[in-house]
Design a protein around this motif. Structure first.
Motif, short mmCIF file in Angstrom:
data_model
loop_
_atom_site.label_atom_id
_atom_site.label_comp_id
_atom_site.label_asym_id
_atom_site.label_seq_id
_atom_site.Cartn_x
_atom_site.Cartn_y
_atom_site.Cartn_z
N VAL A 258 0.85 -1.18 0.00
CA VAL A 258 0.00 0.00 0.00
C VAL A 258 0.89 1.24 0.00
CG1 VAL A 258 -1.84 1.27 1.15
CG2 VAL A 258 -1.77 -1.22 1.31
N ASN A 259 0.69 2.12 -0.98
CA ASN A 259 1.40 3.40 -1.05
C ASN A 259 0.49 4.52 -0.58
OD1 ASN A 259 3.81 2.43 -2.10
ND2 ASN A 259 3.07 2.53 -4.20
N ILE A 260 1.00 5.40 0.26
CA ILE A 260 0.23 6.52 0.77
C ILE A 260 0.96 7.81 0.47
CG2 ILE A 260 -0.80 7.58 2.82
CD1 ILE A 260 -0.71 4.79 4.12
N LYS A 261 0.27 8.76 -0.13
CA LYS A 261 0.83 10.08 -0.41
C LYS A 261 -0.13 11.12 0.15
CE LYS A 261 3.38 13.33 -2.22
NZ LYS A 261 4.74 13.62 -1.71
N HIS A 262 0.28 11.79 1.23
CA HIS A 262 -0.56 12.84 1.80
C HIS A 262 -0.56 14.06 0.89
CE1 HIS A 262 -1.40 10.94 5.65
NE2 HIS A 262 -0.13 10.59 5.74
N THR A 263 -1.74 14.55 0.58
CA THR A 263 -1.86 15.77 -0.23
C THR A 263 -2.15 16.99 0.62
OG1 THR A 263 -4.21 15.29 -0.63
CG2 THR A 263 -2.63 14.47 -2.25
N LYS A 264 -2.65 16.76 1.84
CA LYS A 264 -2.90 17.87 2.77
C LYS A 264 -2.89 17.34 4.20
CE LYS A 264 -6.16 21.62 3.80
NZ LYS A 264 -7.45 22.25 3.44
N VAL A 265 -2.16 18.03 5.09
CA VAL A 265 -2.10 17.62 6.50
C VAL A 265 -2.17 18.87 7.36
CG1 VAL A 265 -0.83 16.40 8.29
CG2 VAL A 265 -0.64 15.64 5.91
N GLU A 266 -2.99 18.83 8.41
CA GLU A 266 -3.08 19.92 9.38
C GLU A 266 -2.98 19.36 10.79
OE1 GLU A 266 -6.17 23.12 8.30
OE2 GLU A 266 -6.95 21.30 7.32
N LEU A 267 -2.17 20.02 11.63
CA LEU A 267 -2.09 19.70 13.05
C LEU A 267 -2.84 20.80 13.79
CD1 LEU A 267 1.66 18.64 13.32
CD2 LEU A 267 -0.33 17.20 12.85
N LEU A 268 -3.86 20.43 14.56
CA LEU A 268 -4.79 21.41 15.12
C LEU A 268 -4.93 21.28 16.63
CD1 LEU A 268 -7.60 20.76 12.48
CD2 LEU A 268 -5.94 22.63 12.41
N ASP A 269 -5.27 22.39 17.25
CA ASP A 269 -5.67 22.38 18.66
C ASP A 269 -7.18 22.36 18.80
OD1 ASP A 269 -3.05 22.49 19.66
OD2 ASP A 269 -2.97 24.67 19.48
N THR A 270 -7.88 22.80 17.75
CA THR A 270 -9.33 22.85 17.77
C THR A 270 -9.93 21.45 17.60
OG1 THR A 270 -9.23 25.03 16.72
CG2 THR A 270 -11.36 23.90 16.71
N PRO A 271 -10.85 21.04 18.44
CA PRO A 271 -11.45 19.70 18.33
C PRO A 271 -12.10 19.47 16.97
CG PRO A 271 -11.97 20.68 20.45
CD PRO A 271 -11.33 21.77 19.63
N LEU A 272 -11.99 18.25 16.49
CA LEU A 272 -12.60 17.83 15.24
C LEU A 272 -13.82 16.95 15.51
CD1 LEU A 272 -9.41 16.79 13.22
CD2 LEU A 272 -10.79 18.85 12.85
N GLU A 273 -14.70 16.88 14.53
CA GLU A 273 -15.81 15.93 14.60
C GLU A 273 -15.39 14.62 13.93
OE1 GLU A 273 -19.25 17.66 12.85
OE2 GLU A 273 -19.53 19.13 14.46
N PHE A 274 -15.96 13.52 14.39
CA PHE A 274 -15.67 12.20 13.85
C PHE A 274 -16.98 11.53 13.44
CE2 PHE A 274 -12.24 13.48 16.53
CZ PHE A 274 -11.08 13.00 15.92
N PRO A 275 -17.59 11.99 12.36
CA PRO A 275 -18.93 11.51 11.98
C PRO A 275 -18.92 10.04 11.58
CG PRO A 275 -17.99 12.84 10.22
CD PRO A 275 -17.05 12.96 11.38
#
Length: 284
Positions: A256-273
């Motif tokens: 499996v090859n993975i190439k990240h196109t966008k990454v953000e490290l955040l302090d603001t909580p995220l939703e996990f729908p």
């Protein structure tokens, strides 16, 4: 379209149980072109034969890991989008995965193709939930049941290491050796042997996990490091799972090859729908 729920598992190196690729130990299967990691290897490099890194000089024993302290990524929440390619002898597919992580507690993945969501997964420290939206199926697994089904002992820490590139087992005692341009930090977690290869930039370049009772191997290679919130983040990674089939005793491999196109490290909580139709929940 029928393989998308399995492809979600491929991203977490589980697809091997469903897509059997028979190989020999000297297979010359090539790296998928989209991964920059392959560009630094010779053209005839084998995916099955991993780079040989032979320890040369013992640096220290267990207690002095500060000399090779890994520069790990610290974050509260991570949000990313990745292009993922899965390849076997009979199949070669690409898809998009949206990823959200709450550090050390929750991983959410959403797989899409042609802009349409086909599967969603939710991982916590004890349970895996998988919703195959395309086929209308829902499954829950403990990590022990995953280990039996997918030929390798895995847990949340390994999955998070796959996404972030941090060391999966931090409190485990280690033996450190010098190995060419790498430091090799060796550990053992239950029946799994862990080799952490640390580069000169103090980043993990490779994690090799070997299951003692089966000799099955999981390799995570990290590359294409870029600066993100003052940390070096691996934009590219290659997952290789080599295992022996319980049915025919032959060796198989998943790539499996993975190439990240966008990454953000955040302090603001995220939703996990993660919404599953009630009729499917009742069937599980």
């Amino acid at each position: 379209m029928k393989h998308y729920s399995l492809i979600l598992l491929a991203f977490t190196f589980f697809i091997a149980s469903c897509k059997r690729q028979h190989i020999s130990k000297t297979s010359d299967t090539q790296v998928i072109d989209s991964l920059k990691l392959a560009e630094s290897k010779p053209a005839n490099d084998s995916l099955v034969t991993q780079p040989v890194i032979t320890p040369e000089v013992v640096v220290t024993e267990t207690t002095d890991e500060e000399k090779v302290k890994i520069d790990e990524i610290d974050f509260k929440y991570l949000k990313a989008k990745a292009k993922v390619s899965y390849k076997s002898a009979k199949d070669n597919q690409s898809f998009t995965v949206d990823i959200r992580v709450r550090k050390d507690s929750l991983i959410w993945m959403n797989v899409s193709a042609f802009g349409i969501t086909v599967a969603t997964a939710l991982f916590n420290d004890s349970l895996v939930k998988l919703y195959d939206k395309y086929h209308g199926e829902y499954k829950e697994y403990s990590y022990s049941s995953f280990a039996e089904k997918f030929n390798f002992n895995v847990n949340y820490d390994i999955l998070q290491a796959l996404v972030v590139g941090n060391r999966p087992f931090k409190k485990n005692k280690s033996r450190v050796t010098r190995s060419n341009e790498y430091y090799l930090l060796k550990q053992q977690e239950n029946k799994v042997l862990i080799d952490n290869y640390i580069g000169e930039n103090k980043k993990l370049k490779k994690i090799l996990l070997t299951q003692e009772d089966t000799s099955n191997k999981l390799t995570l290679d990290f590359d294409d490091f870029t600066t993100l919130n003052q940390f070096l983040f691996p934009q590219s990674s290659l997952i290789t799972l080599d295992y022996q089939s319980k049915e025919d005793q032959k060796m198989y491999q998943t790539l499996v090859n993975i190439k990240h196109t966008k990454v953000e490290l955040l302090d603001t909580p995220l939703e996990f729908p993660f919404r599953v139709p009630e009729k499917l929940l009742n069937k599980n």
